[in-house]
Design an enzyme around this catalytic site. Structure first.
Site, PDB file in Angstrom:
ATOM      1  N   SER A  21     -55.437  24.457  96.557  1.00  0.00           N
ATOM      2  CA  SER A  21     -54.283  24.154  95.697  1.00  0.00           C
ATOM      3  C   SER A  21     -54.076  25.216  94.631  1.00  0.00           C
ATOM      4  O   SER A  21     -54.010  24.913  93.444  1.00  0.00           O
ATOM      5  CB  SER A  21     -54.473  22.779  95.047  1.00  0.00           C
ATOM      6  OG  SER A  21     -54.542  21.762  96.007  1.00  0.00           O
ATOM      7  N   HIS A 138     -54.987  28.041  89.650  1.00  0.00           N
ATOM      8  CA  HIS A 138     -54.964  26.712  90.273  1.00  0.00           C
ATOM      9  C   HIS A 138     -53.761  25.908  89.802  1.00  0.00           C
ATOM     10  O   HIS A 138     -53.400  25.903  88.627  1.00  0.00           O
ATOM     11  CB  HIS A 138     -56.254  25.956  89.945  1.00  0.00           C
ATOM     12  CG  HIS A 138     -56.587  24.896  90.938  1.00  0.00           C
ATOM     13  ND1 HIS A 138     -55.974  23.658  90.938  1.00  0.00           N
ATOM     14  CD2 HIS A 138     -57.457  24.884  91.975  1.00  0.00           C
ATOM     15  CE1 HIS A 138     -56.465  22.933  91.928  1.00  0.00           C
ATOM     16  NE2 HIS A 138     -57.364  23.655  92.572  1.00  0.00           N
ATOM     17  N   HIS A 139     -53.149  25.189  90.752  1.00  0.00           N
ATOM     18  CA  HIS A 139     -51.957  24.409  90.448  1.00  0.00           C
ATOM     19  C   HIS A 139     -52.262  23.213  89.539  1.00  0.00           C
ATOM     20  O   HIS A 139     -51.350  22.646  88.924  1.00  0.00           O
ATOM     21  CB  HIS A 139     -51.310  23.909  91.743  1.00  0.00           C
ATOM     22  CG  HIS A 139     -49.817  24.032  91.749  1.00  0.00           C
ATOM     23  ND1 HIS A 139     -49.035  23.674  90.673  1.00  0.00           N
ATOM     24  CD2 HIS A 139     -48.953  24.461  92.701  1.00  0.00           C
ATOM     25  CE1 HIS A 139     -47.763  23.873  90.962  1.00  0.00           C
ATOM     26  NE2 HIS A 139     -47.681  24.355  92.174  1.00  0.00           N
ATOM     27  N   ALA A 140     -53.517  22.823  89.431  1.00  0.00           N
ATOM     28  CA  ALA A 140     -53.862  21.743  88.510  1.00  0.00           C
ATOM     29  C   ALA A 140     -53.683  22.170  87.058  1.00  0.00           C
ATOM     30  O   ALA A 140     -53.555  21.322  86.171  1.00  0.00           O
ATOM     31  CB  ALA A 140     -55.308  21.292  88.733  1.00  0.00           C
ATOM     32  N   ASN A 303     -48.317  20.794  84.829  1.00  0.00           N
ATOM     33  CA  ASN A 303     -47.167  20.697  85.725  1.00  0.00           C
ATOM     34  C   ASN A 303     -46.080  19.856  85.082  1.00  0.00           C
ATOM     35  O   ASN A 303     -46.307  18.701  84.727  1.00  0.00           O
ATOM     36  CB  ASN A 303     -47.595  20.085  87.060  1.00  0.00           C
ATOM     37  CG  ASN A 303     -48.463  21.032  87.871  1.00  0.00           C
ATOM     38  OD1 ASN A 303     -47.962  21.811  88.659  1.00  0.00           O
ATOM     39  ND2 ASN A 303     -49.771  20.990  87.641  1.00  0.00           N
TER      40      ASN A 303
END
Length: 455
Positions: A21, A138-140, A303
């Site tokens: 991710s 990281h998309h987190a 996000n």
């Protein structure tokens, strides 16, 4: 330590060895005529100096009994930057082709969970004298917009300026951040009150999302090769188009430049699947992320986006009709989302995404039909040319997430006069992915012919 918010934690729960991710940014720089022979040595030394490391790049996830098994952020005080940043040389002959192959291999490997979730590579050996910085995040922690803030924030529009910084290093003139708790805190009473006040608008927007009018409802997408399990192998292709070409079509067609870009993707996907003999009778559906006030004063990591669905009109060979249907969908989605607050917009977007998240979670059976076929996103950048210690940023490409159920991703980044398309895909599920670049050009030429001044 504070828990990772649910909108961010999903990227940690869903990650696997074949579906990491993270997002990679590829930035290519051209040294100035007066560049020192020690340029890359000096840059690497500054990149690995931990003194100015941003707090966002010290975070690592952890779980324990104290967090009830949920993910929380810890902050590492002593980060060994040589574990995160390395110099690599391209194999002979050092063409862009070799660079893109390296980027694909760099994209394949998940980030280790025992240290902050980012890595970078200083890549040298391009035959034209340029070098590249590949940054994996990281998309987190970072969505496309706030990733862009870090990637471009340390550069300068002045080619004579020196002292520029890497994405993870705080600019020299920036004030050290005030001590604060990690993560985001929520005033539950305030959130409940906000949802209650916006409930009528939320219900109307939900009805619009579930209705077939204006935009496709969830699970209206046909099954394609893009929507099955993915392997660990990746492929990446990228190219840029002058924005003026897209603006000219948009002006003549009465649409937006973004509509034209999406229609280019739609035309390219139609041609690609037709060549494989796999073009569905029903039109493909794209999920298009919508960012919230990306450059506002409260911009932060994490996000912050909602999702809308768009009919790609791949069931017609008429480029005029295809653009018209794309424009109708995006216009409808703008009307639906414009009256919503961020909480309601996120909830409506979750409904639009359907069960896409379920496809990512281990042990959940595969859904009978995909909620959508592909993610097509556009990340705003800057209109000024930028420099890293006199080295011109010539190319800026996004390499986005590829996961089970979404084997192909197209992300666009605007930079100066060009719109760059970054196409990321599973090497097994999307063979000959690079052909999509030619199909994008063909799709734009079709639109230009269709909307000429003489018609």
């Amino acid at each position: 330590m504070p828990l990772v918010p649910a909108t961010d934690a999903v990227y940690l729960w869903a990650e696997s060895g074949t579906s990491p991710s993270h997002v990679v940014a590829l930035q290519i720089f051209r040294p100035g005529a007066d560049a020192s022979s020690m340029l890359l040595d000096d840059l690497y030394a500054r990149m690995t100096d931990p003194a100015g490391l941003k707090p966002s790049f010290r975070r690592r996830p952890y779980r324990s009994l104290r967090t009830a098994g949920q993910f929380a952020w810890a902050e590492d005080e002593d980060v060994d930057l040589t574990l995160h940043i390395r110099r690599v040389g391209l194999p002979h002959p050092g063409r862009i082709r070799e660079l893109l192959e390296y980027v694909a291999s760099f994209h394949e490997t998940p980030l280790p969970r025992d240290r902050p979730l980012w890595e970078a590579r200083l890549v040298e050996g391009l035959t034209d004298g340029r070098f590249a910085i590949c940054t994996k995040m990281h998309h987190a922690q970072f969505d496309g917009v706030n990733m862009g803030r870090h990637l471009l924030g340390g550069l300068s529009p002045d080619p004579s300026a020196r002292g520029a910084t890497a994405p993870w290093i705080r600019p020299r003139d920036a004030q050290p951040p005030k001590a604060r708790a990690l993560g985001r805190t929520l005033d539950v009473a305030a959130v409940v009150g906000e949802v209650a006040r916006s409930l009528p608008g939320f219900l109307r927007a939900t009805a619009d999302v579930l209705s077939p009018r204006g935009a496709p409802p969830p699970f209206a997408a046909p099954a394609t090769r893009f929507n099955g399990p993915v392997s660990a192998a990746r492929r990446f292709a990228g190219d840029a188009w002058p924005k003026q070409r897209l603006r000219d079509v948009a002006a003549r067609a009465g649409t937006t430049t973004n509509d034209v870009a999406i229609a280019m993707c739609a035309g390219a996907l139609r041609t690609y699947l037709a060549e494989l003999g796999e073009l569905p009778d029903r039109p493909l559906v794209a999920m298009v992320p919508v960012a919230f006030d990306p450059y506002g004063s409260d911009a932060r990591d994490g996000n912050g986006w909602a999702a809308v669905l768009c009919d790609l009109a791949t069931d017609t060979d008429d480029p005029r009709e295809r653009l018209s249907r794309v424009h109708a969908c995006t216009s409808h989605s703008k009307r639906v989302m414009s009256g919503l607050d961020q909480v309601s917009a996120t909830a409506v977007g979750a409904i639009a995404m359907g069960g896409a998240v379920l496809n990512l979670l281990p042990g959940v059976p595969e859904l009978p039909r995909p909620p959508f076929n592909i993610i097509i996103s556009s990340v705003p950048a800057v209109s000024r040319r930028l420099y890293l210690d006199g080295c011109e940023l010539t190319d800026n490409y996004p390499v986005s997430v590829v996961v089970d159920g979404q084997a192909l991703n197209i992300t666009m980044v605007s930079y100066v006069d060009d719109l760059a398309f970054g196409i990321s895909g599973c090497r097994r599920s999307v063979p000959r992915l690079q052909r999509l670049l030619g199909h994008l050009e063909d799709a734009l030429v079709e639109l230009e012919k269709e909307f000429t001044e003489t018609r």
